[in-house]
Motif scaffolding. Sequence first.
Motif, short mmCIF file in Angstrom:
data_model
loop_
_atom_site.label_atom_id
_atom_site.label_comp_id
_atom_site.label_asym_id
_atom_site.label_seq_id
_atom_site.Cartn_x
_atom_site.Cartn_y
_atom_site.Cartn_z
N LEU A 164 -3.05 12.04 -0.68
CA LEU A 164 -2.03 11.00 -0.73
C LEU A 164 -1.00 11.18 0.38
CD1 LEU A 164 -1.46 10.76 -4.58
CD2 LEU A 164 -2.37 8.97 -3.11
N ARG A 165 -0.60 12.43 0.63
CA ARG A 165 0.36 12.68 1.71
C ARG A 165 -0.23 12.31 3.06
NH1 ARG A 165 2.78 18.21 -0.77
NH2 ARG A 165 4.34 17.22 -2.06
N GLN A 166 -1.51 12.61 3.27
CA GLN A 166 -2.17 12.25 4.52
C GLN A 166 -2.23 10.73 4.69
OE1 GLN A 166 -5.92 14.26 4.07
NE2 GLN A 166 -5.15 16.20 4.87
N GLU A 167 -2.56 10.03 3.61
CA GLU A 167 -2.61 8.57 3.67
C GLU A 167 -1.23 7.99 3.95
OE1 GLU A 167 -4.80 6.37 0.65
OE2 GLU A 167 -5.90 8.21 0.18
N MET A 168 -0.19 8.58 3.35
CA MET A 168 1.17 8.08 3.60
C MET A 168 1.58 8.30 5.04
SD MET A 168 3.30 8.82 0.12
CE MET A 168 4.81 8.46 0.96
N GLU A 169 1.19 9.43 5.62
CA GLU A 169 1.48 9.66 7.03
C GLU A 169 0.76 8.64 7.90
OE1 GLU A 169 0.48 13.70 7.92
OE2 GLU A 169 2.01 14.52 6.59
N ALA A 170 -0.48 8.33 7.56
CA ALA A 170 -1.24 7.33 8.32
C ALA A 170 -0.58 5.96 8.23
CB ALA A 170 -2.68 7.27 7.83
N VAL A 171 -0.12 5.60 7.04
CA VAL A 171 0.56 4.31 6.86
C VAL A 171 1.85 4.30 7.67
CG1 VAL A 171 1.77 2.86 5.18
CG2 VAL A 171 -0.47 3.78 4.64
N GLY A 172 2.57 5.41 7.68
CA GLY A 172 3.81 5.50 8.45
C GLY A 172 3.55 5.34 9.95
N ARG B 117 0.84 -1.20 0.00
CA ARG B 117 0.00 0.00 0.00
C ARG B 117 0.87 1.25 0.00
NH1 ARG B 117 -3.46 2.22 4.83
NH2 ARG B 117 -4.63 3.82 3.75
N GLU B 118 1.92 1.22 0.81
CA GLU B 118 2.81 2.38 0.87
C GLU B 118 3.51 2.61 -0.46
OE1 GLU B 118 6.09 4.26 3.91
OE2 GLU B 118 5.95 2.09 3.76
N GLY B 119 3.94 1.54 -1.11
CA GLY B 119 4.59 1.67 -2.41
C GLY B 119 3.66 2.25 -3.46
N LYS B 120 2.41 1.78 -3.47
CA LYS B 120 1.43 2.30 -4.44
C LYS B 120 1.15 3.78 -4.18
CE LYS B 120 -0.75 -2.17 -5.10
NZ LYS B 120 -1.95 -2.98 -4.88
#
Length: 131
Positions: free
Chosen positions: A79-87, A23-26
């Motif tokens: 997308l940046r918010q989702e990446m922060e959530a994944v992190g 998910r993070e890669g996508k």
Amino acid sequence: MPAKIIDRTRLILDIFAQRARTREGKLQVELAQMNYLLPRATEKFGRFEQQTGGIGTRGPGERKLEISQRRIRERIVRLRQEMEAVGRQRALRRDNRRRTPPDRAGRVHERGQIDPAQRPEHGPRAGRLRR
């Protein structure tokens, strides 16, 4: 059918998009594609200088190009918010793995059953394991 002409950066992004599994890669690939697209959002299917305004709105409204750019910027923010959530999620799971004592892991036989010597006697899964 004419061949599709793309530049080197677009080719690399397409390859990364095809191979992204996590998910993070996508999310990272899509973010890179959006950042690449933003300055290149131009007329594709006709005239972008057409203005769109609704009934009862004030002023002439936005041009289609401006709408396209605004939507790309909004997607970049999401997308940046989702990446922060994944992190954050990854960090939480990593911390939980560090806190879990190593003696909780048991040996597993070939048939997928836990070794009776490693069977937990109490805890949330006590008594639920097959013998």
